[in-house]
Scaffold this motif. Structure first.
Motif, short mmCIF file in Angstrom:
data_model
loop_
_atom_site.label_atom_id
_atom_site.label_comp_id
_atom_site.label_asym_id
_atom_site.label_seq_id
_atom_site.Cartn_x
_atom_site.Cartn_y
_atom_site.Cartn_z
N GLY A 133 0.79 -1.22 0.00
CA GLY A 133 0.00 0.00 0.00
C GLY A 133 0.82 1.26 0.00
O GLY A 133 0.29 2.35 0.23
N GLU A 134 2.10 1.17 -0.29
CA GLU A 134 2.95 2.35 -0.36
C GLU A 134 2.86 2.95 -1.75
O GLU A 134 2.78 2.23 -2.75
CB GLU A 134 4.41 1.98 -0.05
N HIS A 135 2.91 4.26 -1.83
CA HIS A 135 2.83 4.94 -3.13
C HIS A 135 4.06 4.59 -3.96
O HIS A 135 5.18 4.55 -3.45
CB HIS A 135 2.75 6.46 -2.95
N THR A 136 3.83 4.37 -5.24
CA THR A 136 4.93 4.06 -6.14
C THR A 136 5.28 5.23 -7.05
O THR A 136 6.26 5.17 -7.77
CB THR A 136 4.59 2.83 -7.00
N GLY A 137 4.48 6.28 -7.03
CA GLY A 137 4.76 7.46 -7.84
C GLY A 137 5.40 8.55 -7.00
O GLY A 137 5.47 8.46 -5.77
N ASN A 138 5.87 9.59 -7.67
CA ASN A 138 6.55 10.67 -6.96
C ASN A 138 5.62 11.77 -6.47
O ASN A 138 5.89 12.41 -5.47
CB ASN A 138 7.61 11.31 -7.88
N HIS A 139 4.53 12.02 -7.22
CA HIS A 139 3.69 13.17 -6.93
C HIS A 139 2.26 12.74 -6.62
O HIS A 139 1.71 11.88 -7.30
CB HIS A 139 3.66 14.12 -8.13
N PRO A 140 1.65 13.37 -5.64
CA PRO A 140 0.22 13.13 -5.42
C PRO A 140 -0.60 13.82 -6.51
O PRO A 140 -0.10 14.71 -7.20
CB PRO A 140 -0.05 13.73 -4.05
N ILE A 141 -1.85 13.42 -6.63
CA ILE A 141 -2.71 14.03 -7.65
C ILE A 141 -3.21 15.38 -7.15
O ILE A 141 -3.07 15.72 -5.97
CB ILE A 141 -3.89 13.09 -8.01
N TYR A 142 -3.80 16.15 -8.07
CA TYR A 142 -4.31 17.49 -7.77
C TYR A 142 -5.37 17.40 -6.67
O TYR A 142 -6.29 16.61 -6.75
CB TYR A 142 -4.91 18.10 -9.03
N GLY A 143 -5.19 18.20 -5.64
CA GLY A 143 -6.10 18.18 -4.49
C GLY A 143 -5.44 17.61 -3.24
O GLY A 143 -5.98 17.72 -2.15
N ASP A 185 -5.03 19.20 0.21
CA ASP A 185 -4.65 20.58 -0.09
C ASP A 185 -5.97 21.33 -0.25
O ASP A 185 -6.65 21.22 -1.27
CB ASP A 185 -3.84 20.61 -1.38
N GLU A 186 -6.37 22.08 0.79
CA GLU A 186 -7.70 22.67 0.83
C GLU A 186 -8.00 23.60 -0.34
O GLU A 186 -9.12 23.63 -0.85
CB GLU A 186 -7.93 23.41 2.16
N GLU A 187 -7.02 24.36 -0.78
CA GLU A 187 -7.24 25.28 -1.90
C GLU A 187 -7.58 24.51 -3.18
O GLU A 187 -8.55 24.83 -3.88
CB GLU A 187 -5.99 26.14 -2.12
N ALA A 188 -6.81 23.48 -3.49
CA ALA A 188 -7.07 22.67 -4.69
C ALA A 188 -8.30 21.79 -4.50
O ALA A 188 -9.05 21.55 -5.45
CB ALA A 188 -5.85 21.82 -5.01
N ALA A 193 -12.12 31.67 -17.27
CA ALA A 193 -12.63 33.04 -17.13
C ALA A 193 -12.40 33.57 -15.71
O ALA A 193 -12.12 34.76 -15.52
CB ALA A 193 -14.11 33.10 -17.48
N GLU A 194 -12.51 32.70 -14.72
CA GLU A 194 -12.31 33.11 -13.33
C GLU A 194 -10.84 33.08 -12.93
O GLU A 194 -10.50 33.35 -11.78
CB GLU A 194 -13.12 32.20 -12.41
N GLN A 195 -9.96 32.74 -13.85
CA GLN A 195 -8.52 32.67 -13.66
C GLN A 195 -8.12 31.81 -12.47
O GLN A 195 -7.34 32.21 -11.61
CB GLN A 195 -7.93 34.07 -13.56
N ILE A 196 -8.66 30.62 -12.45
CA ILE A 196 -8.24 29.62 -11.46
C ILE A 196 -7.06 28.88 -12.06
O ILE A 196 -7.15 28.37 -13.19
CB ILE A 196 -9.41 28.68 -11.12
N PRO A 197 -5.93 28.81 -11.37
CA PRO A 197 -4.73 28.22 -11.97
C PRO A 197 -4.88 26.72 -12.22
O PRO A 197 -5.51 26.00 -11.46
CB PRO A 197 -3.63 28.50 -10.95
N ILE A 198 -4.26 26.27 -13.32
CA ILE A 198 -4.23 24.85 -13.65
C ILE A 198 -3.39 24.11 -12.61
O ILE A 198 -2.64 24.75 -11.86
CB ILE A 198 -3.70 24.62 -15.08
N PRO A 199 -3.48 22.78 -12.52
CA PRO A 199 -2.72 22.06 -11.49
C PRO A 199 -1.22 22.36 -11.49
O PRO A 199 -0.64 22.59 -10.42
CB PRO A 199 -3.00 20.60 -11.82
N SER A 200 -0.57 22.41 -12.65
CA SER A 200 0.88 22.67 -12.68
C SER A 200 1.21 24.04 -12.11
O SER A 200 2.18 24.20 -11.36
CB SER A 200 1.40 22.58 -14.11
N TYR A 205 -10.21 10.41 -5.27
CA TYR A 205 -11.02 11.44 -4.62
C TYR A 205 -12.08 10.85 -3.71
O TYR A 205 -12.65 11.55 -2.89
CB TYR A 205 -11.65 12.37 -5.67
N LEU A 206 -12.35 9.55 -3.84
CA LEU A 206 -13.28 8.84 -2.95
C LEU A 206 -12.60 8.35 -1.68
O LEU A 206 -13.26 7.89 -0.77
CB LEU A 206 -13.83 7.60 -3.66
N GLY A 207 -11.28 8.39 -1.65
CA GLY A 207 -10.54 7.86 -0.51
C GLY A 207 -9.91 6.51 -0.82
O GLY A 207 -9.39 5.85 0.06
#
Length: 182
Positions: A16-26, A40-43, A69-76, A111-113
């Motif tokens: 159950g350990e993560h095998t990737g380097n980065h978590p997903i957006y959020g 990450d509460e903002e994302a 239009a609302e200028q919300i930044p993309i994940p990167s 996103y479901l846990g």
């Protein structure tokens, strides 16, 4: 060596350990335990809003236009602003949401846990060819990640995304039998 590396990744997935380097957006990596993700509460607010917009009947392209239009930044751009490693450094517009990015967010079971590991496997180390694994081959851990979206919302969004919705040219309302009659 390739077989040993593959065996290590398989063993990490089994535990159950993560095998990737980065978590997903959020999500962000927990500073005390790199194997845990924290919200990450903002994302996460943006992710919840995206799911809600789909529930309200907006198309993915419409959501992308709204976020742009609302200028919300993309994940990167978001990761760059908070000082996390960025996967894609080459983007022109920091607010250019695309349907592909939103589709990627909307189909993630994390996103479901649920922690889902082993989604792809490297077939040949020389050619770097990979293949998607079947759901039976994947490692799924329920409740291993804090949930951002409740299960009912996630399933409703998946059902809505499977249904093709076209608005007729003469009126603004879609047909009542859309998704029910074939």
């Amino acid at each position: 060596t390739s077989k040993k590396v593959s065996a290590v990744y398989r063993a990490k997935g089994n535990k159950g350990e993560h095998t990737g380097n980065h978590p997903i957006y959020g999500y962000l990596k927990d500073p005390e335990n790199k194997q845990r993700w924290i919200i990450d509460e903002e994302a996460a607010a943006v992710v919840r809003r995206i799911f809600q917009m789909v529930m309200d009947g907006q198309s993915v392209n419409g959501i992308a236009r709204t976020l742009r239009a609302e200028q919300i930044p993309i994940p990167s751009e978001h990761w760059k602003r908070i000082g996390c490693p960025v996967r894609a450094n080459s983007y022109r517009d920091p607010y250019a949401w695309s349907a592909t990015t939103l589709g990627y967010i909307l189909k993630r079971p994390e996103y479901l846990g649920r922690k889902v590991l082993g989604k792809t496997v490297c077939e040949n180390y020389e050619t770097k060819s990979t293949r998607r694994t079947m759901p039976e081959e994947q490692f799924v851990f329920e409740g291993a990640v804090p949930a951002i979206i409740d299960e009912e919302t996630w399933h409703n969004v998946q059902r809505l995304r499977e249904t093709k919705r076209r608005t007729p040219k003469r009126s603004n309302a879609p047909n009542r039998l859309t998704g029910l009659l074939y």
